[in-house]
Write a protein that holds these residues in place. Sequence first.
Motif, mmCIF file in Angstrom:
data_model
loop_
_atom_site.group_PDB
_atom_site.id
_atom_site.type_symbol
_atom_site.label_atom_id
_atom_site.label_comp_id
_atom_site.label_asym_id
_atom_site.label_seq_id
_atom_site.Cartn_x
_atom_site.Cartn_y
_atom_site.Cartn_z
ATOM 1 N N SER A 81 22.856 34.686 20.621
ATOM 2 C CA SER A 81 24.215 35.800 20.965
ATOM 3 C C SER A 81 26.011 34.868 20.112
ATOM 4 O O SER A 81 26.637 35.070 18.402
ATOM 5 C CB SER A 81 25.028 36.187 21.521
ATOM 6 O OG SER A 81 26.197 36.902 21.293
ATOM 7 N N LEU A 82 25.424 33.549 21.174
ATOM 8 C CA LEU A 82 26.105 32.268 20.243
ATOM 9 C C LEU A 82 26.635 31.971 18.645
ATOM 10 O O LEU A 82 26.834 31.602 17.591
ATOM 11 C CB LEU A 82 26.912 31.619 21.536
ATOM 12 C CG LEU A 82 27.045 31.948 23.316
ATOM 13 C CD1 LEU A 82 26.767 30.794 23.564
ATOM 14 C CD2 LEU A 82 28.298 32.281 22.945
ATOM 15 N N HIS A 83 24.905 31.306 18.259
ATOM 16 C CA HIS A 83 24.691 31.562 17.220
ATOM 17 C C HIS A 83 25.381 31.980 16.117
ATOM 18 O O HIS A 83 25.724 31.464 15.496
ATOM 19 C CB HIS A 83 24.135 31.267 17.335
ATOM 20 C CG HIS A 83 23.159 30.402 15.664
ATOM 21 N ND1 HIS A 83 23.443 29.259 15.393
ATOM 22 C CD2 HIS A 83 21.903 30.945 14.916
ATOM 23 C CE1 HIS A 83 22.550 29.519 14.044
ATOM 24 N NE2 HIS A 83 22.074 30.067 14.070
ATOM 25 N N GLU A 90 24.993 22.367 19.957
ATOM 26 C CA GLU A 90 25.813 21.192 21.181
ATOM 27 C C GLU A 90 26.351 22.494 21.888
ATOM 28 O O GLU A 90 26.793 21.727 23.213
ATOM 29 C CB GLU A 90 26.491 20.257 20.616
ATOM 30 C CG GLU A 90 26.007 19.250 19.838
ATOM 31 C CD GLU A 90 25.648 19.265 18.319
ATOM 32 O OE1 GLU A 90 26.848 20.411 17.956
ATOM 33 O OE2 GLU A 90 25.246 18.913 17.718
ATOM 34 N N LYS A 91 27.823 22.746 21.558
ATOM 35 C CA LYS A 91 28.029 23.302 22.681
ATOM 36 C C LYS A 91 27.343 24.496 23.293
ATOM 37 O O LYS A 91 27.343 24.944 24.417
ATOM 38 C CB LYS A 91 29.210 24.630 21.650
ATOM 39 C CG LYS A 91 30.245 24.938 23.002
ATOM 40 C CD LYS A 91 31.732 23.996 23.362
ATOM 41 C CE LYS A 91 32.702 25.287 23.827
ATOM 42 N NZ LYS A 91 33.559 24.028 24.770
ATOM 43 N N ILE A 92 26.758 25.238 22.509
ATOM 44 C CA ILE A 92 25.534 26.257 23.826
ATOM 45 C C ILE A 92 25.250 25.173 24.283
ATOM 46 O O ILE A 92 24.933 26.137 25.535
ATOM 47 C CB ILE A 92 24.481 27.101 21.769
ATOM 48 C CG1 ILE A 92 25.688 27.503 20.921
ATOM 49 C CG2 ILE A 92 23.790 28.100 22.488
ATOM 50 C CD1 ILE A 92 24.529 28.027 19.975
ATOM 51 N N SER A 94 26.308 22.813 26.306
ATOM 52 C CA SER A 94 27.268 22.448 27.207
ATOM 53 C C SER A 94 27.004 23.650 28.021
ATOM 54 O O SER A 94 27.006 23.762 29.545
ATOM 55 C CB SER A 94 27.821 22.150 26.672
ATOM 56 O OG SER A 94 28.782 22.431 25.971
ATOM 57 N N LEU A 95 26.922 25.408 26.999
ATOM 58 C CA LEU A 95 27.771 26.518 28.105
ATOM 59 C C LEU A 95 26.419 26.782 28.956
ATOM 60 O O LEU A 95 26.683 27.430 29.681
ATOM 61 C CB LEU A 95 27.814 27.339 26.821
ATOM 62 C CG LEU A 95 29.476 27.315 26.139
ATOM 63 C CD1 LEU A 95 30.000 27.879 25.618
ATOM 64 C CD2 LEU A 95 30.608 27.159 27.133
ATOM 65 N N SER A 96 25.048 27.020 28.059
ATOM 66 C CA SER A 96 24.323 27.588 28.758
ATOM 67 C C SER A 96 23.149 26.428 29.109
ATOM 68 O O SER A 96 21.919 26.747 30.025
ATOM 69 C CB SER A 96 23.215 27.598 27.704
ATOM 70 O OG SER A 96 23.051 26.855 26.931
ATOM 71 N N ASP A 97 23.331 24.650 30.093
ATOM 72 C CA ASP A 97 22.638 23.977 30.554
ATOM 73 C C ASP A 97 21.487 23.916 29.870
ATOM 74 O O ASP A 97 20.546 23.745 31.080
ATOM 75 C CB ASP A 97 22.380 24.803 32.289
ATOM 76 C CG ASP A 97 23.515 24.398 32.978
ATOM 77 O OD1 ASP A 97 24.381 22.978 32.377
ATOM 78 O OD2 ASP A 97 23.615 24.132 34.476
ATOM 79 N N LEU A 98 21.116 23.573 28.872
ATOM 80 C CA LEU A 98 19.692 23.528 28.406
ATOM 81 C C LEU A 98 20.601 22.332 27.029
ATOM 82 O O LEU A 98 21.587 22.196 26.640
ATOM 83 C CB LEU A 98 19.472 24.902 27.040
ATOM 84 C CG LEU A 98 19.327 26.094 27.534
ATOM 85 C CD1 LEU A 98 19.376 27.281 26.509
ATOM 86 C CD2 LEU A 98 17.652 25.635 28.235
ATOM 87 N N SER A 99 19.070 21.577 26.696
ATOM 88 C CA SER A 99 19.250 20.400 25.932
ATOM 89 C C SER A 99 18.907 20.754 24.595
ATOM 90 O O SER A 99 19.059 21.987 24.417
ATOM 91 C CB SER A 99 18.022 19.631 25.530
ATOM 92 O OG SER A 99 16.902 19.619 25.359
ATOM 93 N N LYS A 100 19.833 20.118 23.800
ATOM 94 C CA LYS A 100 20.088 20.526 21.998
ATOM 95 C C LYS A 100 18.803 20.849 21.714
ATOM 96 O O LYS A 100 18.680 21.386 20.495
ATOM 97 C CB LYS A 100 20.852 19.388 21.302
ATOM 98 C CG LYS A 100 22.499 19.221 21.819
ATOM 99 C CD LYS A 100 22.667 18.041 20.765
ATOM 100 C CE LYS A 100 22.332 16.337 20.909
ATOM 101 N NZ LYS A 100 23.082 15.556 20.467
#
Length: 111
Positions: A81-83, A90-92, A94-100
Amino acid sequence: MLYVLLGIWGVSLLLFLSSFLQKDPLNAVEKSVEELSINMYQEQLKLKKRIKVLEEELMMGSPVPSPKKSINEIIRNQVISLHKQGVPPEKIGSLSDLSKEDVRSIIQGIS
């Protein structure tokens, strides 16, 4: 009387000499205990060497593969959804605690 004393002395001398010719029953036990002790010592040395090799391998920092964590379906949907809204990976991350890399693999999964 003299013959009795000489007989007793002769028998005692004969018994004394025969005692040297008899096999020592404890000698065999001593040898087996000594062999067992040597074998145990050798096994202990082998185990110490193996432990040392294993410790050296661990100290070299051989990478241990980490288990791939499964990404929850809710988080996956949020990333998609964010994509679609145009948020950079990078922002996604940091928001979801996932690596790039995780974010990019999810995005590539929908393409």
